[in-house]
Design a protein around this motif. Structure first.
Motif, short mmCIF file in Angstrom:
data_model
loop_
_atom_site.label_atom_id
_atom_site.label_comp_id
_atom_site.label_asym_id
_atom_site.label_seq_id
_atom_site.Cartn_x
_atom_site.Cartn_y
_atom_site.Cartn_z
N ASN A 77 -21.67 -17.82 -32.89
CA ASN A 77 -20.99 -18.19 -34.14
C ASN A 77 -20.08 -19.40 -33.94
OD1 ASN A 77 -22.26 -16.05 -35.37
ND2 ASN A 77 -20.53 -14.66 -35.11
N GLN A 78 -19.60 -19.58 -32.73
CA GLN A 78 -18.85 -20.78 -32.38
C GLN A 78 -19.15 -21.10 -30.92
OE1 GLN A 78 -15.24 -18.11 -33.18
NE2 GLN A 78 -14.36 -19.69 -31.86
N TYR A 79 -19.11 -22.38 -30.59
CA TYR A 79 -19.40 -22.81 -29.22
C TYR A 79 -18.12 -22.99 -28.40
CZ TYR A 79 -24.27 -23.90 -30.45
OH TYR A 79 -25.59 -23.84 -30.84
N ILE A 80 -16.98 -22.97 -29.05
CA ILE A 80 -15.70 -23.19 -28.36
C ILE A 80 -14.67 -22.18 -28.82
CG2 ILE A 80 -16.11 -25.67 -28.06
CD1 ILE A 80 -14.20 -26.14 -30.41
N LYS A 81 -13.76 -21.87 -27.93
CA LYS A 81 -12.61 -21.04 -28.27
C LYS A 81 -11.48 -21.40 -27.32
CE LYS A 81 -11.45 -16.48 -29.94
NZ LYS A 81 -11.97 -15.10 -30.22
N GLY A 82 -10.52 -22.15 -27.83
CA GLY A 82 -9.44 -22.62 -26.97
C GLY A 82 -9.99 -23.55 -25.91
N ARG A 83 -9.79 -23.19 -24.65
CA ARG A 83 -10.26 -24.00 -23.52
C ARG A 83 -11.57 -23.46 -22.94
NH1 ARG A 83 -6.90 -27.62 -20.87
NH2 ARG A 83 -4.88 -28.01 -21.90
N VAL A 84 -12.31 -22.71 -23.75
CA VAL A 84 -13.60 -22.15 -23.33
C VAL A 84 -14.70 -22.79 -24.16
CG1 VAL A 84 -15.00 -20.06 -23.14
CG2 VAL A 84 -12.54 -19.97 -22.63
N VAL A 85 -15.80 -23.17 -23.53
CA VAL A 85 -16.92 -23.79 -24.22
C VAL A 85 -18.23 -23.22 -23.68
CG1 VAL A 85 -16.94 -25.74 -22.61
CG2 VAL A 85 -17.99 -26.00 -24.86
N LEU A 86 -19.22 -23.09 -24.55
CA LEU A 86 -20.52 -22.53 -24.18
C LEU A 86 -21.58 -23.62 -24.13
CD1 LEU A 86 -20.56 -19.39 -26.54
CD2 LEU A 86 -19.72 -19.52 -24.17
N VAL A 87 -22.49 -23.50 -23.16
CA VAL A 87 -23.64 -24.40 -23.06
C VAL A 87 -24.90 -23.57 -22.79
CG1 VAL A 87 -22.29 -26.36 -22.20
CG2 VAL A 87 -23.38 -24.80 -20.58
N GLY A 88 -26.06 -24.15 -23.09
CA GLY A 88 -27.33 -23.50 -22.78
C GLY A 88 -27.53 -22.21 -23.55
N GLU B 230 -4.33 -31.17 -26.83
CA GLU B 230 -4.79 -31.74 -28.10
C GLU B 230 -6.03 -32.61 -27.90
OE1 GLU B 230 -1.71 -33.71 -30.21
OE2 GLU B 230 -0.44 -31.92 -30.41
N THR B 231 -6.02 -33.38 -26.83
CA THR B 231 -7.16 -34.26 -26.54
C THR B 231 -8.40 -33.43 -26.24
OG1 THR B 231 -5.66 -35.91 -25.62
CG2 THR B 231 -8.01 -36.13 -25.09
N LEU B 232 -8.24 -32.41 -25.39
CA LEU B 232 -9.37 -31.55 -25.05
C LEU B 232 -9.90 -30.83 -26.29
CD1 LEU B 232 -11.22 -30.27 -22.91
CD2 LEU B 232 -9.50 -28.47 -22.63
N SER B 233 -9.02 -30.32 -27.10
CA SER B 233 -9.43 -29.60 -28.30
C SER B 233 -10.25 -30.48 -29.22
CB SER B 233 -8.19 -29.08 -29.04
OG SER B 233 -8.55 -28.42 -30.23
N ALA B 234 -9.85 -31.71 -29.39
CA ALA B 234 -10.58 -32.63 -30.26
C ALA B 234 -11.98 -32.92 -29.72
CB ALA B 234 -9.79 -33.93 -30.42
N VAL B 235 -12.07 -33.10 -28.41
CA VAL B 235 -13.36 -33.39 -27.78
C VAL B 235 -14.30 -32.19 -27.86
CG1 VAL B 235 -14.41 -33.67 -25.51
CG2 VAL B 235 -12.69 -35.30 -26.29
N LEU B 236 -13.77 -30.99 -27.60
CA LEU B 236 -14.60 -29.79 -27.67
C LEU B 236 -15.11 -29.55 -29.09
CD1 LEU B 236 -12.77 -27.25 -25.32
CD2 LEU B 236 -14.67 -28.81 -24.79
N LYS B 237 -14.27 -29.84 -30.06
CA LYS B 237 -14.69 -29.69 -31.45
C LYS B 237 -15.81 -30.67 -31.77
CE LYS B 237 -14.40 -27.73 -35.45
NZ LYS B 237 -14.83 -26.30 -35.60
N GLN B 238 -15.71 -31.87 -31.23
CA GLN B 238 -16.76 -32.86 -31.43
C GLN B 238 -18.07 -32.38 -30.80
OE1 GLN B 238 -15.63 -36.73 -30.00
NE2 GLN B 238 -17.50 -37.74 -30.75
N TYR B 239 -17.97 -31.83 -29.59
CA TYR B 239 -19.15 -31.28 -28.93
C TYR B 239 -19.79 -30.19 -29.79
CZ TYR B 239 -21.67 -27.95 -25.98
OH TYR B 239 -22.61 -27.07 -25.50
N GLU B 240 -18.97 -29.27 -30.29
CA GLU B 240 -19.50 -28.17 -31.10
C GLU B 240 -20.20 -28.70 -32.35
OE1 GLU B 240 -17.78 -23.92 -32.42
OE2 GLU B 240 -16.77 -25.62 -33.36
N ASN B 241 -19.59 -29.65 -33.02
CA ASN B 241 -20.19 -30.20 -34.23
C ASN B 241 -21.55 -30.83 -33.97
OD1 ASN B 241 -17.99 -29.44 -35.79
ND2 ASN B 241 -16.98 -31.43 -35.64
N ILE B 242 -21.66 -31.55 -32.85
CA ILE B 242 -22.91 -32.23 -32.52
C ILE B 242 -23.99 -31.23 -32.11
CG2 ILE B 242 -24.03 -33.84 -30.92
CD1 ILE B 242 -21.30 -35.31 -30.75
#
Length: 402
Positions: free
Chosen positions: A288-299, A336-348
């Motif tokens: 449902n989401q690829y990121i949560k805080g400082r956690v991100v999912l791949v594959g 803040e920087t990491l959060s913005a980048v992870l959100k960009q990753y999730e959107n893409i």
């Protein structure tokens, strides 16, 4: 590179849970950025596994090949572990095949069929080429808890042998631990999806005919039958069917399975023997989401799709490529920087994986049933594909990752 389960509590830039094909490639990408990385993987095979009969095989498209080459991983894949294919054929039973060729898009080949273990081990070979202490690897441990603050993530493990508790801290935690991801579960990220009616039987055959450089798929009323060429005298046959039928088939001896293949598959190029088999269900899952805080999912932790067109691991490698590019120029300690980048990753990546899932489902629904109206439609589509070269080229470019 440090291995073992005796590492003590430390702080890492990135902790990757899952060191399979995608997780190991992710580690190779981040180590090249001089990030300090820890990989947590239950079990890493040694090179002896490549002398065994192949069973798990992935289709690697041109885009993934290019990216793995950039990472330095591709050069570690042995010639006997991969087989180039330059043609792809598909057809409705008793109809004329549609043949896609590398020459249609001015390429020398369309991709490779590669043993999964070879892809995984190649990434570790590249990690071995890195500077000392750039990456640590821990095995024989179970992930038991994940806690995070605005500044860091704490990962708790339990050693399978000693039952000792170990805790690591990091700026970023990457879940690359597959379809049943513990990272996803422990961070309360839900999924949507379903199980398909059909299951899949994979048969490894030892062949007496020369290596083929074409992979093909015939659509039958009971489900597709496919051929995946390998080097070293092996190939893999893929058999889709309902769960009950495959449950009966998997109980058969190798000789009995050969007889079933001779009866129900298109003619192969020569004599063969069935030497290994495995069956698995077909599922679709989307986090449902690829990121949560400082956690991100791949594959597969983020998405699993129908393997009908062999795009699963290619989507995972694209996750790695996009995430790594976005992380390269930032300080991941800055929230803040990491959060913005992870959100960009999730959107893409979420958008792209959802589109691919939709395409595979449409493909599956079109070709995995015997309804008269649908048969007429797909027969017409295949006929059109043979007539319109431009359309064939566009489909082919998408399949190879461009």
């Amino acid at each position: 590179m440090t291995k073992g389960s005796d590492l003590k509590e430390q702080f890492y830039d990135v902790v990757i849970v899952g060191g399979g094909m995608v997780g190991a490639a992710q580690a190779a990408a981040l180590v090249k950025q001089q990030k300090r990385v820890l990989v947590i993987e239950k079990y890493i095979p040694n090179s002896d596994v490549l002398a065994q009969i192949p069973l798990r095989v992935s289709a690697i498209n041109l885009a993934s090949e290019q990216y793995l080459t950039e990472l330095g991983v591709w050069s570690h894949i042995g010639e006997t572990s991969k087989c180039m294919f330059n043609q792809l054929a598909t057809w409705e039973q008793r109809h004329k095949p549609v043949i896609f060729s590398a020459t249609d898009i001015q390429k020398s080949h369309l991709g490779y069929l590669i043993r999964n273990e070879a892809l995984q081990l190649a990434a570790y070979d590249e990690l071995n080429n890195t500077a000392d202490h750039a990456v640590d690897i821990i095995t024989d441990c179970k992930l038991t808890s994940i806690d995070q603050t605005n500044e860091q993530v704490s990962v708790q493990l339990t050693n399978h042998v000693s039952n000792e508790t170990i805790i690591f801290h990091c700026s970023l935690l990457i879940g690359a631990d597959g379809a049943f991801s513990q990272v996803r579960s422990l961070t309360d990220i839900g999924t949507t999806g379903w199980d398909y009616q059909q299951h899949c039987l994979s048969l490894t055959i030892k062949t007496d005919f020369p290596t083929q450089h074409i992979t093909w798929q015939e659509f039958q009323p009971s489900g597709p039958k496919a051929f995946l060429p390998l080097e070293d005298g092996y190939s893999v046959l893929i058999w889709y069917d309902n769960a009950e039928e495959l449950q009966q088939l998997v109980q058969l001896s190798n000789e009995q399975l050969k007889n079933q293949v001779l009866t129900r598959f298109p003619d192969l190029a020569g004599e063969f023997d069935v030497v290994a088999k495995a069956s698995f269900p077909l599922t679709r899952r989307q986090a449902n989401q690829y990121i949560k805080g400082r956690v991100v999912l791949v594959g597969d932790s983020a998405h699993t799709i129908n393997p009908l067109a062999g795009q699963g691991v290619n989507i995972g490698y694209k996750d790695v490529e996009v995430l790594s590019q976005l992380l390269e120029e930032i300080d991941i300690k800055q929230s803040e920087t990491l959060s913005a980048v992870l959100k960009q990753y999730e959107n893409i990546r979420k958008r792209e994986s959802q589109l691919m899932s939709l395409a595979m489902d449409s493909f599956y629904n079109l070709f995995s049933n015997d309804k008269a109206a649908v048969k007429l439609l797909r027969g017409g589509l295949l006929t059109l594909a043979n007539k319109f070269e431009w359309a064939k080229k566009q489909v082919l470019k998408k399949a190879v990752g461009y």
